[in-house]
Design a protein around this motif. Structure first.
Motif, PDB file in Angstrom:
ATOM      1  N   VAL A  85     -27.326  31.311  27.809  1.00 12.37           N
ATOM      2  CA  VAL A  85     -27.096  30.254  26.809  1.00 12.37           C
ATOM      3  C   VAL A  85     -27.023  30.846  25.403  1.00 12.37           C
ATOM      4  O   VAL A  85     -26.113  30.540  24.631  1.00 12.37           O
ATOM      5  CB  VAL A  85     -28.222  29.194  26.888  1.00 12.37           C
ATOM      6  CG1 VAL A  85     -28.150  28.250  25.685  1.00 12.37           C
ATOM      7  CG2 VAL A  85     -28.116  28.404  28.179  1.00 12.37           C
ATOM      8  N   VAL A  86     -27.978  31.700  25.067  1.00 11.95           N
ATOM      9  CA  VAL A  86     -28.010  32.290  23.723  1.00 11.95           C
ATOM     10  C   VAL A  86     -26.802  33.190  23.488  1.00 11.95           C
ATOM     11  O   VAL A  86     -26.123  33.092  22.463  1.00 11.95           O
ATOM     12  CB  VAL A  86     -29.309  33.088  23.509  1.00 11.95           C
ATOM     13  CG1 VAL A  86     -29.297  33.775  22.145  1.00 11.95           C
ATOM     14  CG2 VAL A  86     -30.522  32.195  23.616  1.00 11.95           C
ATOM     15  N   ALA A  87     -26.532  34.075  24.443  1.00 11.08           N
ATOM     16  CA  ALA A  87     -25.443  35.047  24.275  1.00 11.08           C
ATOM     17  C   ALA A  87     -24.082  34.369  24.183  1.00 11.08           C
ATOM     18  O   ALA A  87     -23.223  34.772  23.377  1.00 11.08           O
ATOM     19  CB  ALA A  87     -25.469  36.046  25.430  1.00 11.08           C
ATOM     20  N   SER A  88     -23.867  33.338  24.988  1.00  9.03           N
ATOM     21  CA  SER A  88     -22.561  32.684  25.011  1.00  9.03           C
ATOM     22  C   SER A  88     -22.285  31.873  23.749  1.00  9.03           C
ATOM     23  O   SER A  88     -21.119  31.635  23.399  1.00  9.03           O
ATOM     24  CB  SER A  88     -22.447  31.774  26.238  1.00  9.03           C
ATOM     25  OG  SER A  88     -23.412  30.735  26.191  1.00  9.03           O
ATOM     26  N   SER A  89     -23.331  31.462  23.045  1.00  9.26           N
ATOM     27  CA  SER A  89     -23.140  30.639  21.845  1.00  9.26           C
ATOM     28  C   SER A  89     -23.104  31.463  20.557  1.00  9.26           C
ATOM     29  O   SER A  89     -22.684  30.952  19.512  1.00  9.26           O
ATOM     30  CB  SER A  89     -24.259  29.594  21.743  1.00  9.26           C
ATOM     31  OG  SER A  89     -25.518  30.228  21.553  1.00  9.26           O
ATOM     32  N   PHE A  90     -23.522  32.725  20.621  1.00  7.48           N
ATOM     33  CA  PHE A  90     -23.589  33.534  19.412  1.00  7.48           C
ATOM     34  C   PHE A  90     -22.179  33.973  18.986  1.00  7.48           C
ATOM     35  O   PHE A  90     -21.434  34.540  19.802  1.00  7.48           O
ATOM     36  CB  PHE A  90     -24.464  34.763  19.649  1.00  7.48           C
ATOM     37  CG  PHE A  90     -24.766  35.544  18.399  1.00  7.48           C
ATOM     38  CD1 PHE A  90     -25.665  35.061  17.462  1.00  7.48           C
ATOM     39  CD2 PHE A  90     -24.152  36.767  18.158  1.00  7.48           C
ATOM     40  CE1 PHE A  90     -25.951  35.774  16.307  1.00  7.48           C
ATOM     41  CE2 PHE A  90     -24.425  37.481  17.010  1.00  7.48           C
ATOM     42  CZ  PHE A  90     -25.334  36.987  16.086  1.00  7.48           C
ATOM     43  N   PRO A  91     -21.805  33.755  17.727  1.00  3.49           N
ATOM     44  CA  PRO A  91     -20.431  34.063  17.299  1.00  3.49           C
ATOM     45  C   PRO A  91     -20.151  35.544  17.073  1.00  3.49           C
ATOM     46  O   PRO A  91     -18.994  35.963  17.017  1.00  3.49           O
ATOM     47  CB  PRO A  91     -20.305  33.280  15.994  1.00  3.49           C
ATOM     48  CG  PRO A  91     -21.710  33.199  15.472  1.00  3.49           C
ATOM     49  CD  PRO A  91     -22.583  33.084  16.677  1.00  3.49           C
ATOM     50  N   GLY A  92     -21.199  36.348  16.910  1.00  2.00           N
ATOM     51  CA  GLY A  92     -21.016  37.763  16.633  1.00  2.00           C
ATOM     52  C   GLY A  92     -21.140  38.625  17.879  1.00  2.00           C
ATOM     53  O   GLY A  92     -20.845  38.205  18.997  1.00  2.00           O
ATOM     54  N   THR A  93     -21.590  39.843  17.677  1.00  2.00           N
ATOM     55  CA  THR A  93     -21.745  40.814  18.761  1.00  2.00           C
ATOM     56  C   THR A  93     -23.141  40.708  19.354  1.00  2.00           C
ATOM     57  O   THR A  93     -24.119  40.584  18.624  1.00  2.00           O
ATOM     58  CB  THR A  93     -21.510  42.243  18.226  1.00  2.00           C
ATOM     59  OG1 THR A  93     -20.195  42.301  17.648  1.00  2.00           O
ATOM     60  CG2 THR A  93     -21.609  43.263  19.340  1.00  2.00           C
TER      61      THR A  93
END
Length: 557
Positions: A85-93
């Motif tokens: 959930v966190v990784a898929s929503s983060f706009p950066g790297t």
């Protein structure tokens, strides 16, 4: 460039990062990012869970590594689904660090770790080596690397990352910082235990004493007061002689004394100093030097210390099949030595230094006989009048790096459950009574959770004893607790001295010999100006005599 560290917590054989612990991984990554000129932000997974907002920043470093997951009182390590959930929503790297980046996500002993394939669409890099080095290289060179940090980087980033401790919700107390003395395992010569990750680092790399002391000094300057020398496979092997020539190098008492004494000087406000792992074979093979090391631990560390022994199995066939580090006989010798030196009650109510025993099931070569041998070993310890602080019985986590052929996994799960029940009934509860007899006062218990009508807390330190107070006693505060009863893995008690004039009726009910009727009578007759007034009300010398051991009388209590 903004680097955000999401601390999903680590729980590894040689490192703890579940609250109130702050792992060295977090601090090293913060130091590397700061060294590269980035702005560093810190967020725990528990803080993220409250609102589930996407973290801000340009680079997100998710730390995850619950390789030996257990039951947690407060913080719980990040799950696979939460990471997604966190990784898929983060706009950066996004990069993933910690043991989970290599071995997957542990979902309980006896099960295979969950694969990382489903995360590859959202995560740019899975750190197979040092995440701090990967972050530094990305920020300074534009690409990730898979390399180990140099010794110079290790020491520099440990200092530069100390500031992040102030961002932890538990700072300054009950926060406890993990300190790394060396990495690797002295048994790398023969590959080490079949399930362990430490020997894969190769020959141990040991930090110089002054470098460790400098890190503690820097953390102390940031307000840290609790430390654990936990990030190593065996504390008794620090600066030992014979590393690289034998799997049981000779301990170096002088080096240990210099380290511990230096830490006490560097952190004048220190409240807790503990260690973690110790190899019983090394202690058994070098009793003279090991006794001196244990004496230095007792002298310079604080009470409640635990040397966790990774025996894993008392079955000689399992030892052979998995190249385990000690025989049952060696472990017994080491247990006796630490009891002789460290089983002296300290000022916080706990013995100064005791061994703990880890037993791991599901290994190669295991049979039903294994479970009997493991129980008989524990029974021998108890019947011999010896004390263990902790008995940790668990099942192996199957990872992609394990050689699965011959591993029994959950084949004997029924035997495993029977063993745990029998240990609880016949060993754990009696051992707790020996460890902290009724009436013992445990100082500075930090209350962390209210559940099922009881308040639960722990002292700060290595594998602290779970303490239950059977009424609502408030949270996020330190109290002294007088022990009244025992569970299988926890103790029960009441605040000490007990505030008879200010306590709730429910709290009064749990005092020895009181109950509901007397509690109501006490509440109606308060306040008491003297203990004599209370004695008249109780009208039972046996009850009032025992009550006098628990309470305080005062108008303001």
């Amino acid at each position: 460039m903004i680097v955000t560290i999401l601390d999903g917590y680590v729980d590894e054989p040689a490192a703890l990062g579940v609250p109130p612990y702050l792992s060295h991984y977090v601090r090293y990554i913060a130091g590397a990012a700061a060294d590269a000129g980035a702005e560093v932000r810190y967020l725990t997974v528990d803080a993220w869970r409250k609102e589930k907002k996407t973290p801000a920043g340009d680079l997100l470093v998710i730390i995850a590594g619950a390789l030996v997951p257990g039951k947690y009182l407060r913080g719980t390590p990040i799950s696979y689904n939460e990471t997604q959930v966190v990784a898929s929503s983060f706009p950066g790297t996004v990069i993933l660090a910690g043991g989970s980046a290599v071995y997957g996500f542990g979902e309980g002993g006896g099960r295979e770790a969950r694969s990382l394939l489903g995360l590859s669409s959202f995560i740019s890099h899975f750190c197979s080596c040092d995440a701090d080095a990967a972050v530094y290289d990305y920020l300074t060179k534009g690409s990730f690397s898979d390399r180990l940090r140099t010794t110079a980087e290790w020491n520099r980033w440990a200092l530069k990352g100390a500031f992040i401790a102030r961002e932890h919700p538990d700072h300054p107390n009950p926060l406890i910082c993990e300190i790394e003395t060396y990495r690797g395992c002295v048994r790398y010569l023969n590959g080490g235990c079949s399930f362990c990750m430490e020997p894969h680092f190769g020959r141990p790399v040991t930090r110089e004493t002054e470098d460790i002391i400098s890190e503690v000094r820097e953390l102390s300057g940031q307000g840290v007061v609790n430390f654990r020398l936990g990030a190593q496979s065996c504390f008794f092997s620090y600066m030992a002689s014979g590393v690289g020539m034998t799997e049981t190098p000779r301990p170096n008492p002088a080096a240990v004394k210099e380290l511990l004494c230096g830490i006490r000087t560097a952190a004048p406000g220190l409240k807790v100093l503990h260690i973690d792992n110790a190899t019983p074979a090394i202690i058994a093979e070098h009793p003279k030097e090991s006794r001196k090391v244990a004496e230095h631990i007792v002298e310079y560390c604080t009470p409640g210390n635990v040397a966790a022994f990774g025996l894993e199995s008392a079955d000689p066939d399992v030892k052979e099949a998995n190249n385990l580090n000690a025989t049952a006989e060696q472990a017994m010798s080491a247990i006796k030595l630490l009891n002789e030196v460290g089983n002296i009650r300290g000022g916080n109510g706990m013995p100064h230094l005791l061994p703990g025993i880890n037993l791991l099931h599901g290994l190669k070569g295991e049979t039903k006989r294994t479970y009997k041998l493991n129980f008989d070993f524990l029974r021998q310890i108890y019947d011999g009048g010896l004390t263990l602080r902790r008995i940790n019985v668990r099942q192996v986590l199957i990872t992609g790096g394990n050689e699965k052929e011959g591993w029994t996994g959950k084949k004997y799960h029924g035997e495993f459950l029977k063993l745990k029940r029998r240990i609880n009934d016949e060993i754990n509860r009696p051992m707790l009574k020996r460890l902290v007899p009724e009436g013992t006062v445990l100082r500075d218990v930090y209350l962390e959770k209210f559940d099922g009508g009881a308040s639960f807390g722990r002292q700060v330190g290595s594998y602290p004893l779970l303490v239950g107070i059977p009424y609502e006693a408030g949270l996020e505060r330190f109290v002294d607790v007088k022990i009244t009863d025992y569970g299988f893995r926890s103790v029960t008690g009441v605040e000490y001295p007990f505030p008879i004039n200010g306590a709730t009726v429910r709290a009064l009910e749990v005092l020895p010999g009181i109950g509901k009727r007397r509690a109501q009578a006490i509440a109606a007759a308060r306040p008491f100006a003297s203990f004599g007034e209370l004695e008249k009300l109780i009208d039972d010398k046996n009850v009032s005599g025992r009550l006098g051991e628990f309470i305080s009388i005062g108008n303001s209590d």
